[in-house]
Design a protein around this motif. Structure first.
Motif, PDB file in Angstrom:
ATOM      1  N   GLN A 148       7.398  -2.079  -6.844  1.00  0.00           N
ATOM      2  CA  GLN A 148       6.237  -1.208  -7.004  1.00  0.00           C
ATOM      3  C   GLN A 148       4.946  -1.925  -6.622  1.00  0.00           C
ATOM      4  N   VAL A 149       4.823  -3.175  -7.040  1.00  0.00           N
ATOM      5  CA  VAL A 149       3.639  -3.962  -6.687  1.00  0.00           C
ATOM      6  C   VAL A 149       3.565  -4.163  -5.173  1.00  0.00           C
ATOM      7  N   LEU A 150       4.709  -4.448  -4.559  1.00  0.00           N
ATOM      8  CA  LEU A 150       4.733  -4.635  -3.095  1.00  0.00           C
ATOM      9  C   LEU A 150       4.340  -3.351  -2.377  1.00  0.00           C
ATOM     10  N   GLU A 151       4.804  -2.216  -2.855  1.00  0.00           N
ATOM     11  CA  GLU A 151       4.476  -0.936  -2.223  1.00  0.00           C
ATOM     12  C   GLU A 151       2.979  -0.649  -2.314  1.00  0.00           C
ATOM     13  N   THR A 152       2.405  -0.889  -3.493  1.00  0.00           N
ATOM     14  CA  THR A 152       0.960  -0.680  -3.668  1.00  0.00           C
ATOM     15  C   THR A 152       0.165  -1.631  -2.784  1.00  0.00           C
ATOM     16  N   SER A 153       0.629  -2.882  -2.704  1.00  0.00           N
ATOM     17  CA  SER A 153      -0.051  -3.872  -1.872  1.00  0.00           C
ATOM     18  C   SER A 153      -0.018  -3.468  -0.406  1.00  0.00           C
ATOM     19  N   LEU A 154       1.124  -2.934   0.042  1.00  0.00           N
ATOM     20  CA  LEU A 154       1.240  -2.504   1.437  1.00  0.00           C
ATOM     21  C   LEU A 154       0.282  -1.359   1.726  1.00  0.00           C
ATOM     22  N   GLU A 155       0.130  -0.434   0.791  1.00  0.00           N
ATOM     23  CA  GLU A 155      -0.802   0.680   0.985  1.00  0.00           C
ATOM     24  C   GLU A 155      -2.234   0.177   1.137  1.00  0.00           C
ATOM     25  N   ARG A 156      -2.615  -0.805   0.319  1.00  0.00           N
ATOM     26  CA  ARG A 156      -3.971  -1.360   0.440  1.00  0.00           C
ATOM     27  C   ARG A 156      -4.130  -2.114   1.760  1.00  0.00           C
ATOM     28  N   TYR A 184      10.900  -5.478   3.326  1.00  0.00           N
ATOM     29  CA  TYR A 184       9.452  -5.458   3.100  1.00  0.00           C
ATOM     30  C   TYR A 184       8.719  -6.183   4.223  1.00  0.00           C
ATOM     31  N   LEU A 185       9.261  -7.317   4.666  1.00  0.00           N
ATOM     32  CA  LEU A 185       8.644  -8.038   5.783  1.00  0.00           C
ATOM     33  C   LEU A 185       8.617  -7.172   7.037  1.00  0.00           C
ATOM     34  N   GLN A 186       9.686  -6.421   7.270  1.00  0.00           N
ATOM     35  CA  GLN A 186       9.735  -5.539   8.428  1.00  0.00           C
ATOM     36  C   GLN A 186       8.674  -4.444   8.311  1.00  0.00           C
ATOM     37  N   GLU A 187       8.485  -3.912   7.101  1.00  0.00           N
ATOM     38  CA  GLU A 187       7.465  -2.876   6.894  1.00  0.00           C
ATOM     39  C   GLU A 187       6.063  -3.445   7.154  1.00  0.00           C
TER      40      GLU A 187
END
Length: 343
Positions: A148-156, A184-187
């Motif tokens: 969840q933290v990674l997803e939020t970080s990617l959005e920012r 996640y790295l690929q995203e």
């Protein structure tokens, strides 16, 4: 010898009896006092506001009138003090909120903020990223946060790049061995973040617009406190430190895939052994790589078995005599031209 109050009262009564006195000699005679007493008595009456001079004649003032005049003077003085206090408040506010910050932004100045509260840390990081206009350079040694933290970080990160900022991020090579983190790295890569991987990083660090850097106060215990450093004098040094690691890191699309470690070693094992060869203990290696101590111990045991060594010291000696291992443990070159740092 009568006191000042008695002398003043005698002079006041003489003035009231005669309606006014025009000379010092007449005053002394009417009040029955000498010159020294007359001076002290008049001074006390002046303090009380009970005398006034009109056309050269010293006259008595009614006590009620003197009281009203005294109160008026007091209120006028108090009002002036309020005005002065208000002016001082405005002056202080301007100095502290406008001119002092302007002076601290001088390139030679350095500002360090020490943050302990977890929520304040998060708010500070979000505020810095959401206001970055030019660049965000990040280095993350692990362990990795929740999905969840990674997803939020990617959005920012995506929002930051929409404003035209250039993003670079370094992560541990061992993430390639985890389907979740490799995804996640690929995203990140597909979103436009320039990603590079390295065996290990010394600490978490994020540089915003080459104007502020966030890093742990204690790299061995990063959860305790965060430092926010501002000031060109230090930011240049941190940026050079980051760029050096960036040049040593492997670009993400060219990184070695999981399971293809040279000399029969995984990427994680190679990183562990390289740090061990540098003299670090199992606990220190585990903290730097963000892995469990048992993971480090397994990698060290594998090396000792391969080298037929009975101790870490013996393994270190034999390590340099194994050409295949020495070649496998050399830092991987970037494999391509370096990318200039963003302005």
């Amino acid at each position: 010898m009568p006191g000042d109050e008695d002398v003043a009262l005698a002079i006041y009564q003489a003035l009231r009896a005669q309606g006014g006195i025009s000379s010092d000699e007449e005053l002394r005679k009417a009040a029955g006092v000498d010159a020294d007493q007359a001076g002290r008595g008049r001074k006390r009456l002046n303090e009380l506001g009970l005398v006034q001079v009109v056309d050269g004649v010293l006259e008595a003032v009614e006590p009620d009138t003197a009281l009203v005049r005294t109160m008026d003077a007091y209120h006028a003085n108090a009002a002036e003090q309020v005005r002065n206090a208000t002016a001082l408040q405005h002056l202080t506010h301007s100095l502290m909120t406008l001119y002092r910050p302007a002076a601290t932004r001088d390139p030679s100045q350095v500002e360090v903020e020490y943050i302990v509260d977890r929520r304040r840390k998060d708010r500070t990081l979000v505020a810095l990223e959401t206001t970055s206009q030019h660049s965000v350079d990040a280095m993350h040694p692990g362990p990795m946060p929740s999905a969840q933290v990674l997803e939020t970080s990617l959005e920012r990160d995506v929002d930051t790049m929409r404003r035209g900022a250039h993003l670079r991020a370094m992560y541990p090579l061992v993430l390639l061995q985890s389907p979740r983190y490799s995804g996640y790295l690929q995203e990140l890569h597909e979103a436009g973040v320039e990603v590079r991987l390295l065996d290990h990083a010394p600490l978490d660090m994020i540089i915003h617009d080459r104007a502020a850097v966030c890093l742990p106060a204690d790299p061995d215990d990063p959860g305790v406190a965060m430092l926010v450093v501002r000031g060109a004098a230090l930011i240049r040094a941190y940026s050079a430190f980051y760029d050096d690691f960036w040049l040593r890191a492997v670009p993400y699309p060219m990184a070695e895939p999981p399971g293809s470690g040279a000399a029969g070693l995984t990427l994680q094992e190679r990183a562990v052994i390289r740090l061990m060869a540098g003299g670090l203990s199992d606990d220190q290696i585990a903290r730097k790589m963000g892995v469990h101590r048992r993971t480090v111990q397994r990698a060290v045991a594998k090396l000792m078995e391969r080298l037929n060594a009975s101790s870490r010291f013996e393994a270190g000696l034999k390590l340099g005599q194994d050409p295949e291992l020495v070649k496998a443990l050399r830092p991987t070159p970037s494999g391509g031209p370096s990318v200039p740092a963003p302005p």
